[in-house]
Write an enzyme that holds these catalytic residues in place. Sequence first.
Site, PDB file in Angstrom:
ATOM      1  N   LYS A  84      43.737  -3.521 -41.885  1.00  0.00           N
ATOM      2  CA  LYS A  84      44.746  -4.785 -42.275  1.00  0.00           C
ATOM      3  C   LYS A  84      45.477  -5.313 -40.857  1.00  0.00           C
ATOM      4  CE  LYS A  84      45.832  -1.929 -46.499  1.00  0.00           C
ATOM      5  NZ  LYS A  84      46.761  -1.069 -47.086  1.00  0.00           N
ATOM      6  N   GLN A 113      51.959   2.265 -46.389  1.00  0.00           N
ATOM      7  CA  GLN A 113      50.493   2.682 -46.882  1.00  0.00           C
ATOM      8  C   GLN A 113      50.617   3.937 -47.745  1.00  0.00           C
ATOM      9  OE1 GLN A 113      47.574   1.170 -46.151  1.00  0.00           O
ATOM     10  NE2 GLN A 113      46.767   2.669 -47.598  1.00  0.00           N
ATOM     11  N   ASP A 158      52.257  -5.864 -51.549  1.00  0.00           N
ATOM     12  CA  ASP A 158      51.193  -5.157 -52.253  1.00  0.00           C
ATOM     13  C   ASP A 158      51.434  -5.397 -53.692  1.00  0.00           C
ATOM     14  OD1 ASP A 158      49.521  -3.579 -50.864  1.00  0.00           O
ATOM     15  OD2 ASP A 158      50.990  -1.967 -50.363  1.00  0.00           O
TER      16      ASP A 158
END
Length: 293
Positions: free
Chosen positions: A51, A95, A118
């Site tokens: 990412k 994460q 997200d």
Amino acid sequence: MLLDGRIAAAAAKQLIKEETALLVGQYKITPHLAAILVGNNGASETYVASKVKNCEEVGFTSTLIRLEDTVSENELLATIQKLNSDAEINGILVQLPLPKHISEANIIEAIHPSKDVDGFHPMNVGRLVQGLDTFIPATPYGILLMLEHFKIPSKGKHTVVIGRSNIVGRPMSILMSSNIPFGNSTVTLCHSQTADLASHCLQADIVVAALGIPGFVKSTMVKEGAVIIDVGITRVIDTTTKKGYKIIGDVDFEEVSKKASAITPVPGGVGLMTIIGLLKNTLLAYKKQHLAN
Ligand SMILES: NC(=O)c1ccc[n+]([C@@H]2O[C@H](COP(=O)([O-])OP(=O)(O)OC[C@H]3O[C@@H](n4cnc5c(N)ncnc54)[C@H](OP(=O)(O)O)[C@@H]3O)[C@@H](O)[C@H]2O)c1
């Protein structure tokens, strides 16, 4: 047809890069993603590194915050609060999975909805359900972009989604049934309690497999000409590879590809598009925060 994530992702990335260059040239502010990685889980390390690398490739700034797996929930919450009030940060991602002693729900809820790239915050999920402007969770977003890139029609089709997690299956089922481009299909959402799952899959024009069981979807479970989207990523030990493992999807690619009209490979499929979903959400957050007026 092979739904090659490398091709779709490269095309999308180029567009993001061009738009970013234009915006940065005009406003002299760079989109900025902050990623928090707790502990040193091998797969999470790989995902976060990818990412960060992709952010840099399209001209974003990225900040990686690494915390020990002994970090307390309060310390993690404090880190998020700091990022929430930092005007230079446009997007925040934590994460997952997190260590057992930390509540993922509390952490997700702590991220300001305007920086929740997200798309996991309950407010953004609620907006998604109601068809309002929101951050679409990166993996379902990436799958929609994949369908769009390869012009796979979904309107009026029957889509079977296997898996009902908050990050993939459930939002995917909502999007595929929504009145949006590459949605508008009739959706069946299957999970571990579904009786006779194969009979549902056999009726599907589009199958989205997101359950995390390698090779679960067999050719006997899909109809001729179906479109197969394999979300699964499972690491299995393979001493013949340099890394010592290989990545296996949820679909028996070898056999299912003979029946499918289109299928995503693993690796090189949905995973690459997930990154595109995240990049697009970060750019959207940046635009909303800086260009609103
Ligand atoms: N490509 C990407 O970018 C990407 C992104 C995220 C995840 N993934 C991968 O996608 C897979 C799924 O991830 P996730 O986070 O959604 O997993 P998850 O949270 O573990 O959810 C798995 C879902 O599959 C269902 N399930 C489990 N066994 C089943 C069975 N035998 N039959 C039918 N349904 C079954 C579960 O049902 P219950 O709800 O009844 O337990 C659950 O809803 C994993 O391999 C993950 O690594 C890939």
